[in-house]
Design a protein around this motif. Structure first.
Motif, PDB file in Angstrom:
ATOM      1  N   ALA A 209       4.344   8.884   1.971  1.00 16.13           N
ATOM      2  CA  ALA A 209       4.974   9.134   0.668  1.00 16.13           C
ATOM      3  C   ALA A 209       5.676  10.491   0.704  1.00 16.13           C
ATOM      4  O   ALA A 209       5.022  11.540   0.766  1.00 16.13           O
TER       5      ALA A 209
ATOM      6  N   GLY B  35      -2.365  10.550   6.685  1.00 18.85           N
ATOM      7  CA  GLY B  35      -2.448  10.177   5.266  1.00 18.85           C
ATOM      8  C   GLY B  35      -2.921  11.388   4.484  1.00 18.85           C
ATOM      9  O   GLY B  35      -3.843  11.314   3.673  1.00 18.85           O
TER      10      GLY B  35
ATOM     11  N   ASP C 214       2.211  11.725   6.233  1.00 17.21           N
ATOM     12  CA  ASP C 214       1.993  10.828   5.096  1.00 17.21           C
ATOM     13  C   ASP C 214       3.266  10.029   4.857  1.00 17.21           C
ATOM     14  O   ASP C 214       4.370  10.540   5.039  1.00 17.21           O
TER      15      ASP C 214
ATOM     16  N   VAL D 216       0.847  -1.200   0.000  1.00 20.66           N
ATOM     17  CA  VAL D 216       0.000   0.000   0.000  1.00 20.66           C
ATOM     18  C   VAL D 216       0.879   1.245   0.000  1.00 20.66           C
ATOM     19  O   VAL D 216       0.739   2.132  -0.847  1.00 20.66           O
TER      20      VAL D 216
ATOM     21  N   PHE E 221      -6.288   1.958   4.382  1.00 18.02           N
ATOM     22  CA  PHE E 221      -6.372   0.936   3.333  1.00 18.02           C
ATOM     23  C   PHE E 221      -5.998  -0.453   3.786  1.00 18.02           C
ATOM     24  O   PHE E 221      -6.136  -1.398   3.030  1.00 18.02           O
TER      25      PHE E 221
ATOM     26  N   ASN F 256      -8.949  10.871   5.644  1.00 21.03           N
ATOM     27  CA  ASN F 256      -9.793  11.002   4.452  1.00 21.03           C
ATOM     28  C   ASN F 256      -9.290  10.044   3.376  1.00 21.03           C
ATOM     29  O   ASN F 256      -8.263  10.288   2.748  1.00 21.03           O
ATOM     30  N   TYR F 257     -10.001   8.947   3.187  1.00 19.91           N
ATOM     31  CA  TYR F 257      -9.587   7.920   2.221  1.00 19.91           C
ATOM     32  C   TYR F 257      -8.130   7.539   2.441  1.00 19.91           C
ATOM     33  O   TYR F 257      -7.354   7.463   1.488  1.00 19.91           O
TER      34      TYR F 257
HETATM   35  C1  LIG Z   1      -6.167   8.168  -1.354  1.00 21.87           C
HETATM   36  S1  LIG Z   1      -4.793   9.052  -0.705  1.00 21.87           S
HETATM   37  C2  LIG Z   1      -5.691  10.275   0.210  1.00 21.87           C
HETATM   38  C3  LIG Z   1      -4.849  11.476   0.500  1.00 21.87           C
HETATM   39  C4  LIG Z   1      -5.594  12.587   1.226  1.00 21.87           C
HETATM   40  N1  LIG Z   1      -6.102  12.155   2.519  1.00 21.87           N
HETATM   41  C5  LIG Z   1      -6.695  13.143   0.363  1.00 21.87           C
HETATM   42  O1  LIG Z   1      -7.834  13.246   0.834  1.00 21.87           O
HETATM   43  O2  LIG Z   1      -6.415  13.517  -0.793  1.00 21.87           O
HETATM   44  C6  LIG Z   1      -4.178   7.978   0.593  1.00 21.87           C
HETATM   45  C7  LIG Z   1      -2.969   8.524   1.326  1.00 21.87           C
HETATM   46  O3  LIG Z   1      -2.680   7.686   2.449  1.00 21.87           O
HETATM   47  C8  LIG Z   1      -1.275   7.529   2.527  1.00 21.87           C
HETATM   48  N2  LIG Z   1      -0.975   6.243   3.139  1.00 21.87           N
HETATM   49  C9  LIG Z   1      -1.542   5.052   2.837  1.00 21.87           C
HETATM   50  N3  LIG Z   1      -1.006   4.061   3.584  1.00 21.87           N
HETATM   51  C10 LIG Z   1      -0.045   4.652   4.356  1.00 21.87           C
HETATM   52  C11 LIG Z   1       0.849   4.163   5.340  1.00 21.87           C
HETATM   53  N4  LIG Z   1       0.884   2.869   5.681  1.00 21.87           N
HETATM   54  N5  LIG Z   1       1.672   5.051   5.957  1.00 21.87           N
HETATM   55  C12 LIG Z   1       1.620   6.373   5.636  1.00 21.87           C
HETATM   56  N6  LIG Z   1       0.792   6.892   4.693  1.00 21.87           N
HETATM   57  C13 LIG Z   1      -0.027   6.035   4.067  1.00 21.87           C
HETATM   58  C14 LIG Z   1      -0.789   7.558   1.105  1.00 21.87           C
HETATM   59  O4  LIG Z   1       0.586   7.891   0.988  1.00 21.87           O
HETATM   60  C15 LIG Z   1      -1.723   8.560   0.461  1.00 21.87           C
HETATM   61  O5  LIG Z   1      -1.203   9.866   0.475  1.00 21.87           O
END
Ligand SMILES: C[S@@+](CC[C@H](N)C(=O)[O-])C[C@H]1O[C@@H](n2cnc3c(N)ncnc32)[C@H](O)[C@@H]1O
Length: 223
Positions: A78, A54, A76, A7, A124, A120-121
């Motif tokens: 990334a 995130g 986050d 993920v 995962f 917010n989304y």
């Molecule tokens: C769908 S994007 C949503 C970003 C933001 N919340 C938005 O509403 O646009 C999901 C985000 O969760 C972060 N994310 C997912 N799994 C993660 C993890 N294990 N550790 C840190 N960040 C994570 C991803 O890097 C990504 O930026």
């Protein structure tokens, strides 16, 4: 590599495409109401401090700060996304941090006393209870966690399990597929309870008779 690890890796690869999709308003459900739904749910609590877990390229913090004037921290995993967030909003704090690191030590670098912690989304993976528990430890006594996620659909229609988002809506662009864990509404209730959280309110933003998302406002049990 297991699904949980993949993920995080996939978001690194998708950082450029994702930033463009969010900033250019290319995701129809967001335009149709999910952006406004989370923004409103946060703003109506009048937060002084917001943590966005995130946070991606940071749109939600910029929008909440624009509406409420609160201070905010985003985390986050990334680096390219937190860097994009930082560049767009030097006044607030955006850290590159994996959820596992945050769950292991939620005190590192982000402070405490958040009135709202938003996801917010951004949930995962399957085992999210430790992350939610860690987040709850950073709340003020009256604080709340607000989660927006894909609507699970009619009760009984699907089983929990791993799915893959292949971003086919952006056909022709170079997106990495992302594994994500689907859970039914009952399973959301169970995982939140496992994390020590009570559901205070559930919202189902909709447009044109269609559910756009599930929005859950929760707080530590017995608070
Ligand atoms: C769908 S994007 C949503 C970003 C933001 N919340 C938005 O509403 O646009 C999901 C985000 O969760 C972060 N994310 C997912 N799994 C993660 C993890 N294990 N550790 C840190 N960040 C994570 C991803 O890097 C990504 O930026």
């Amino acid at each position: 590599m297991n699904d949980e690890r993949q993920v995080g890796r996939s978001w690194d690869r998708n950082a450029g495409n994702w930033t463009r999709a969010v900033r250019d308003g290319l995701i129809p459900s967001r335009r149709a109401g999910t952006d406004e739904a989370i923004l409103q749910a946060i703003a109506e609590r009048g937060p002084k401090r917001l943590l966005d877990v995130g946070c991606g390229e940071g749109w939600l913090i910029r929008a909440v700060v624009g509406r409420t004037g609160c201070a905010a921290v985003g985390i986050d995993g990334a680096e390219a996304l937190s860097a994009a967030a930082r560049a767009a909003d030097p006044a607030n704090s955006y850290l590159t941090m994996d959820y596992d690191a945050f769950a292991a030590d939620p005190s590192i670098g982000i402070g405490a006393d958040f009135d709202v912690i938003a996801f917010n989304y951004s949930l995962f993976t399957k085992d999210i209870a430790p992350l939610l528990q860690a987040a709850a430890s950073r709340l003020t006594p009256e604080g709340a966690i607000i989660i927006q996620t894909l609507h699970p659909g009619p009760v009984g229609e699907e089983q929990d399990g791993w799915r893959v988002e292949d971003f086919s809506v952006f056909a022709g662009e170079d997106w990495a597929a992302i594994p994500w864990y689907f859970r039914r509404l009952e399973s959301w209730c169970v995982v939140l309870r496992d994390a020590g959280l009570d559901i205070c309110e559930r919202r189902e933003p909709a447009a044109d008779g269609r559910m756009l998302s599930l929005l859950i406002i929760c707080a530590p049990i017995a608070c």
